[in-house]
Design an enzyme around this catalytic site. Structure first.
Site, PDB file in Angstrom:
ATOM      1  N   SER A   1      -6.813 -21.996 -10.080  1.00  0.00           N
ATOM      2  CA  SER A   1      -6.066 -21.725  -9.054  1.00  0.00           C
ATOM      3  C   SER A   1      -5.983 -22.774  -8.091  1.00  0.00           C
ATOM      4  CB  SER A   1      -6.155 -20.322  -8.550  1.00  0.00           C
ATOM      5  OG  SER A   1      -7.470 -20.253  -7.691  1.00  0.00           O
TER       6      SER A   1
ATOM      7  N   GLY B   1      -7.873 -18.464 -11.858  1.00  0.00           N
ATOM      8  CA  GLY B   1      -9.200 -17.551 -12.361  1.00  0.00           C
ATOM      9  C   GLY B   1      -9.612 -18.079 -13.662  1.00  0.00           C
TER      10      GLY B   1
ATOM     11  N   ASN C   1     -14.653 -21.341 -10.523  1.00  0.00           N
ATOM     12  CA  ASN C   1     -14.869 -20.310 -11.222  1.00  0.00           C
ATOM     13  C   ASN C   1     -15.905 -20.247 -12.383  1.00  0.00           C
ATOM     14  OD1 ASN C   1     -12.666 -18.828 -10.141  1.00  0.00           O
ATOM     15  ND2 ASN C   1     -11.369 -20.091 -11.197  1.00  0.00           N
TER      16      ASN C   1
ATOM     17  N   ASP D   1      -8.518 -17.382   2.513  1.00  0.00           N
ATOM     18  CA  ASP D   1     -10.034 -17.423   2.045  1.00  0.00           C
ATOM     19  C   ASP D   1     -10.641 -18.705   2.083  1.00  0.00           C
ATOM     20  OD1 ASP D   1      -9.240 -18.814  -0.117  1.00  0.00           O
ATOM     21  OD2 ASP D   1      -9.043 -16.951  -1.354  1.00  0.00           O
TER      22      ASP D   1
ATOM     23  N   HIS E   1      -8.466 -21.320  -1.274  1.00  0.00           N
ATOM     24  CA  HIS E   1      -7.250 -21.446  -1.772  1.00  0.00           C
ATOM     25  C   HIS E   1      -6.592 -22.118  -0.375  1.00  0.00           C
ATOM     26  CE1 HIS E   1      -8.443 -18.665  -4.482  1.00  0.00           C
ATOM     27  NE2 HIS E   1      -7.946 -19.118  -5.647  1.00  0.00           N
TER      28      HIS E   1
END
Length: 272
Positions: A44, A78, A110, A230, A233
């Protein structure tokens, strides 16, 4: 359908050989006349629309504006190196690749966690070589980040592509108000994969280091403003910065010359 990982017999990092069909005379002509396409594989932080929250974007959305050749963003939110492989996404990109194309591979955000403890389908087996784990959810054999990246790179080079293994972008290094720039282990793992391949068609770009230098230059307030929700991102502005940092690293040969160096629009925007 899950893309099957090679069997344990082929676990040695150099054991899996993928053979490309011999080039024809027409292929050789195309290598001279056809501009390459650059494919981007990632998560992402690279993907269009970022975390799909309406406030973030991935740097792959902006990289095409900075290159003189076509850029195709195949990043999916993800995903880890493992899940991108298992879902057949590396194979799907390899199916599109033609001789002379360039593939950029960047994962890491991830890939943490443990496949043996409440496996989320993304965690790689810890280690930097041929270590394996058994998923406590699916019973599948899980390999290391380095292993998945090596297999992905081999798929692409077998089609005549060159590969750039790019280290993951950092999280917000000013989140606490105090600089914290230590890279995750996956930054080093990406370089380990490049070195293990020992193939001139596979190079490394330390995107993490390029963005880190930029963040140090921008400072606390400016960097925090790039993270709306967050610490992973970024806003569209932050994603554009990350693309510019990647291009600067490529253009200035931060980690040596890559196959993308000749296709950077100049003058570049210097961000660090």
């Amino acid at each position: 359908m899950k893309f099957t990982v090679p069997s344990l017999v082929a676990l040695a990092l150099g054991a899996i050989q993928v053979t490309a069909a011999p080039a024809s005379d027409n292929d050789n002509v195309n290598l001279v006349t056809r501009a390459p396409t650059v494919y981007f594989c990632g998560d992402s932080t690279m993907a269009a629309k970022g975390a799909n929250d309406g406030a973030t974007d991935g740097w792959g959305s902006y990289i095409g504006d900075l290159l003189t050749v076509s850029a195709v963003n195949k990043a999916i939110g993800g995903r880890s190196a493992r899940s991108y492989w298992n879902e057949g996404r590396f194979q799907a990109v390899a199916d599109l690749v033609k001789s002379g194309d360039i593939v950029v591979i960047e994962f890491g955000h991830n890939d943490g966690g443990s496949p043996t403890s409440n496996d989320n389908g993304r965690s790689d087996c810890p280690g930097s070589g041929t270590e394996t784990c058994i998923s406590d959810k699916t019973g599948e054999t899980v390999y290391t980040f380095v292993f998945y990246v090596i297999q992905a790179a081999k798929l692409m080079t077998a089609k005549g592509a060159t590969v750039i293994l790019s280290s993951q972008t950092p999280n917000n290094q000013w989140e606490t108000g105090v600089w914290s720039g230590a890279p995750s282990r996956f930054v080093g793992y990406q370089l380990t994969a490049k070195n293990a391949l020992a193939d001139s068609k596979v190079t490394f770009v330390d995107h993490h280091e390029a963005v880190s230098r930029m963040y140090r230059k921008l400072g606390n307030s400016a960097v925090n403003a790039l993270y709306p929700n967050d610490h992973t991102h970024t806003s569209p502005a932050g994603a554009k910065y990350a693309a510019q940092a990647f291009v600067q690293a490529v253009y200035q040969n931060m980690n040596g010359t890559t196959s993308l160096s000749s296709y950077v629009k100049t003058p570049i925007t210097t961000v660090y």
